[in-house]
Design an enzyme around this catalytic site. Structure first.
Site, PDB file in Angstrom:
ATOM      1  N   THR A   1      42.087  40.061  46.824  1.00 36.89           N
ATOM      2  CA  THR A   1      42.032  40.899  45.796  1.00 36.89           C
ATOM      3  C   THR A   1      42.182  41.310  44.005  1.00 36.89           C
ATOM      4  O   THR A   1      41.408  41.724  43.986  1.00 36.89           O
ATOM      5  CB  THR A   1      43.546  42.233  45.870  1.00 36.89           C
ATOM      6  OG1 THR A   1      44.444  41.240  45.413  1.00 36.89           O
ATOM      7  CG2 THR A   1      43.609  42.494  47.727  1.00 36.89           C
TER       8      THR A   1
ATOM      9  N   SER B   1      41.486  38.308  31.000  1.00 43.58           N
ATOM     10  CA  SER B   1      42.853  39.494  30.771  1.00 43.58           C
ATOM     11  C   SER B   1      43.896  38.472  29.687  1.00 43.58           C
ATOM     12  O   SER B   1      43.238  37.715  28.706  1.00 43.58           O
ATOM     13  CB  SER B   1      43.756  39.033  31.547  1.00 43.58           C
ATOM     14  OG  SER B   1      44.436  40.391  31.388  1.00 43.58           O
TER      15      SER B   1
ATOM     16  N   ASP C   1      42.161  42.105  27.074  1.00 41.70           N
ATOM     17  CA  ASP C   1      40.887  42.972  27.530  1.00 41.70           C
ATOM     18  C   ASP C   1      40.958  43.950  27.859  1.00 41.70           C
ATOM     19  O   ASP C   1      40.640  45.013  28.325  1.00 41.70           O
ATOM     20  CB  ASP C   1      40.790  42.444  29.339  1.00 41.70           C
ATOM     21  CG  ASP C   1      41.478  42.559  30.198  1.00 41.70           C
ATOM     22  OD1 ASP C   1      42.672  42.039  29.812  1.00 41.70           O
ATOM     23  OD2 ASP C   1      41.164  43.207  31.210  1.00 41.70           O
TER      24      ASP C   1
ATOM     25  N   ASP D   1      43.619  46.370  29.128  1.00 42.07           N
ATOM     26  CA  ASP D   1      43.631  47.201  30.004  1.00 42.07           C
ATOM     27  C   ASP D   1      45.083  47.586  29.962  1.00 42.07           C
ATOM     28  O   ASP D   1      46.175  47.886  30.820  1.00 42.07           O
ATOM     29  CB  ASP D   1      43.065  46.775  31.565  1.00 42.07           C
ATOM     30  CG  ASP D   1      43.764  45.132  31.513  1.00 42.07           C
ATOM     31  OD1 ASP D   1      44.219  44.475  31.001  1.00 42.07           O
ATOM     32  OD2 ASP D   1      43.748  44.440  32.730  1.00 42.07           O
TER      33      ASP D   1
ATOM     34  N   GLU E   1      52.895  50.668  36.510  1.00 42.48           N
ATOM     35  CA  GLU E   1      53.677  49.242  36.057  1.00 42.48           C
ATOM     36  C   GLU E   1      54.326  48.800  35.700  1.00 42.48           C
ATOM     37  O   GLU E   1      53.975  48.587  34.490  1.00 42.48           O
ATOM     38  CB  GLU E   1      52.640  48.317  37.387  1.00 42.48           C
ATOM     39  CG  GLU E   1      51.639  47.726  36.586  1.00 42.48           C
ATOM     40  CD  GLU E   1      50.468  46.850  37.086  1.00 42.48           C
ATOM     41  OE1 GLU E   1      51.427  46.353  38.567  1.00 42.48           O
ATOM     42  OE2 GLU E   1      50.233  45.954  36.593  1.00 42.48           O
TER      43      GLU E   1
ATOM     44  N   ALA F   1      54.297  45.834  34.391  1.00 46.84           N
ATOM     45  CA  ALA F   1      53.946  44.926  33.256  1.00 46.84           C
ATOM     46  C   ALA F   1      52.762  45.159  32.576  1.00 46.84           C
ATOM     47  O   ALA F   1      52.071  44.634  32.417  1.00 46.84           O
ATOM     48  CB  ALA F   1      53.409  43.716  34.838  1.00 46.84           C
TER      49      ALA F   1
ATOM     50  N   LYS G   1      44.543  49.824  35.532  1.00 51.44           N
ATOM     51  CA  LYS G   1      44.788  50.030  34.169  1.00 51.44           C
ATOM     52  C   LYS G   1      43.697  50.197  33.109  1.00 51.44           C
ATOM     53  O   LYS G   1      42.972  49.733  32.874  1.00 51.44           O
ATOM     54  CB  LYS G   1      45.629  49.018  33.797  1.00 51.44           C
ATOM     55  CG  LYS G   1      46.636  48.158  34.721  1.00 51.44           C
ATOM     56  CD  LYS G   1      46.828  46.655  34.381  1.00 51.44           C
ATOM     57  CE  LYS G   1      46.304  46.287  34.947  1.00 51.44           C
ATOM     58  NZ  LYS G   1      45.663  45.678  35.995  1.00 51.44           N
TER      59      LYS G   1
END
Length: 573
Positions: free
Chosen positions: A45, A145, A303, A305, A395, A397, A409
């Site tokens: 995913t 990321s 990145d 996000d 979330e 993180a 995000k």
């Protein structure tokens, strides 16, 4: 394996990785060869992510081309107008990212699928935005990321602008496996452009995202932005230009970027690990903040996000907010910008429960999902309605999304919202710390921690052991409810059982009588147990925040110590 290696060499289009593989063969490095050919990078995913190098178990041009081939075939089999709707592709500043993105575009256009390709590096949120803005069938971001320099990745969005979820992950993976056994076809990008199959996303696209953020109803709070000073770092990533532009658009005139970390550089020369959560990663931006006595020291990951922030204290130093603290502050603030009774906010099962408390107090709708932003956004789309419009999700993180501009995000718009929150507080003579204390005093001080525990390699599956002998108490606190996400059953201490509306996952959540919580999540890939702890400390009128925080920390320390001791028989020496 020799035949497999020979076939790989014959297919690999990249002279660099062909030479790398040939050198391993010539030096007889059987261990390394076996590791690289023991399987292929698993597509899930989150798409693909792995170390760059030769072989199917690495990120390289051949793996990218096979992956893009499988994705294109799956899209055509699944989405009626996939070829016309097309795929948006962007990439970060890592050394191979542009080449990988162009290879993916060459593969998809060869299949007759229209491709929208960014002309240069792009923050991940812009690609997610582009999928819905351009009504594309899917999106791809070539990025690793905040992973170390050796990594790269291939992230996939579905046509709704969110990360893919089952069954698409397995469907795409099956097509990739098939593509790995067949000849690959690529189209020259100039030819693709000539045929109308390739559209370059230039300054107009980047400006469109910028304008959309600028016009967002949730980001219209322009209360004295010039009074707030912000030190910023892009952490050698791709966020600086857009972050600076968005802050300037909103009237923030005191923005100081860390020059040494402003430009994209995939070798990340000034940080050991380009993740704002890692010790030392924020050192340079905090130093920049100290130089200017800035209110905030802000960071995006490479990145862009994720968003991280350290806030100046009364003593003049800087203290990092946790992801949960930022999430609760943003959620609380955004709920004051709208009619909360018509709003929907959400978090994950391992994030703080405090946002739920805040939302409930103002009659806002709240939802909870499995870990991962793919769940937060896909579930939000299912649950939102005319009477409950999606407002915010986060979330722990460091992932946040404000409104429905981006269904993933977005560290850029999250930073802007946090800056506006800070400016509004400053205009009232208050600080971020004052606001956090006010929330704690109203709802309780929620403290969260995570501990990973190594298990004996030969130990039985720990989740099964815990299910066979469910604890009645943890750290002297009675268990009043257990949520077993593997069986989708919620059981209360009085024996009442309810079903849980979440995808099945090997997770156990224990709710304790004093509002503490323990989440146990066995790793599916290694002998490790991830435990997430939460304690709640109420603060009365005569109490100081400092004393309450000390009590919460003592309670947390005891909970972790006694819970881990209870698992001693299952853990490694």
């Amino acid at each position: 394996m020799k035949e497999q290696i020979a076939q790989w060499l014959a297919r690999d289009p990249d002279p660099v990785t062909r030479k790398e593989l040939q050198d391993l063969i010539d030096t007889g490095n059987e261990t390394e060869l076996a590791e690289r050919f023991s399987g292929r990078l698993a597509f899930g995913t989150a798409g693909l992510r792995g170390i760059v190098g030769a072989g199917p178990n690495r990120m390289n041009r051949l793996v990218i081309q096979e992956t893009a081939t499988g994705l294109g075939q799956y899209l055509q089999d699944t989405v009626d107008l996939a070829t016309q709707q097309g795929v948006v592709i962007g990439y970060d500043g890592r050394p191979d990212s542009k080449r990988f993105a162009h290879d993916a575009a060459a593969v998809l256009t060869a299949q007759g699928i229209k491709v929208y390709l960014t002309v240069t590096v792009a923050p991940t949120p812009l690609v997610a935005y582009g999928v819905t803005a351009l009504k594309a069938a899917a999106g791809i971001v070539v990025t690793a990321s905040h992973n170390p320099p050796a990594y790269n990745g291939f992230k996939v969005y579905w046509g709704n602008g969110a990360q893919i979820i089952p069954p698409h992950d397995k469907g795409i993976a099956a097509k990739i496996d098939k593509a790995a056994t067949q000849p690959l076809t690529l189209m020259d990008l100039q030819e693709a452009e000539h045929q109308g199959l390739l559209v370059w996303l230039d300054d107009e696209f980047y400006s469109d995202y910028r304008d959309t953020v600028q016009q967002s109803a949730l980001l219209q709070n322009h209360t004295q932005p010039e009074t707030v000073s912000i030190a910023y770092t892009a952490m050698h990533g791709v966020g600086a230009e857009m972050a600076e532009a968005l802050l300037a658009d909103a009237g923030f005139t005191q923005v100081f970027s860390v020059a040494a970390q402003r430009e994209p550089d995939g070798s990340f020369p000034t940080v050991n690990f380009p993740n704002p959560e890692e010790p030392g990663a924020m050192d340079m931006v905090i130093a920049e903040a100290q130089k200017h006595q800035a209110t905030l020291a802000c960071a995006n990951d490479p990145d862009a996000d994720r968003f991280a922030v350290a806030v100046r204290t009364e003593e003049g130093d800087y203290k990092m907010l946790t992801g949960d603290q930022v999430g609760v502050l943003l959620g609380h603030y955004l709920l004051t910008r709208v009619n909360p009774e018509e709003s929907l906010v959400g978090t994950t099962i391992v994030s703080s429960s405090l946002l739920q408390k805040v939302a409930t107090a103002v009659d806002a709708a709240y939802y909870q999902t499995l870990t991962g932003f793919k769940w937060l956004t896909n579930v939000a789309m299912q649950k939102q309605s005319d009477s409950n419009r999606f407002l915010f999700a986060y979330e722990e993180a460091l992932g946040y999304t404000v409104g429905n501009m981006v269904w993933d995000k977005d560290g850029l718009s999250a930073m802007l919202a946090f800056a506006q929150l800070t400016a509004e507080l400053a205009a009232r003579g208050r600080t971020v710390w004052d606001q956090l204390e006010a929330i704690y005093r109203e709802h309780g001080l929620y403290l969260n921690a995570q501990v990973s525990i190594a298990l004996s390699p030969d130990s039985p599956p720990i989740g099964d052991s815990l299910r066979q002998q469910p604890p009645e108490e943890i750290a002297g606190r009675n268990v009043i409810r257990v949520d077993d996400l593997k069986t989708s059953r919620r059981q209360y201490a009085d024996g009442t059982v309810e079903s849980i509306d979440l995808p099945a996952s090997d997770v156990l959540i224990y709710f304790l009588e004093d509002e503490s919580r323990v989440v146990v999540r066995p790793s599916g890939t290694e002998p490790k147990l991830k435990c997430y702890y939460e304690v709640v400390e109420m603060i009365d009128q005569v109490d100081t925040l400092e004393h309450a925080a000390q009590r919460a920390q003592s309670s947390m320390d005891e909970l972790i110590r006694r819970h881990q001791n209870s698992l001693t028989g299952m853990t490694a020496d």
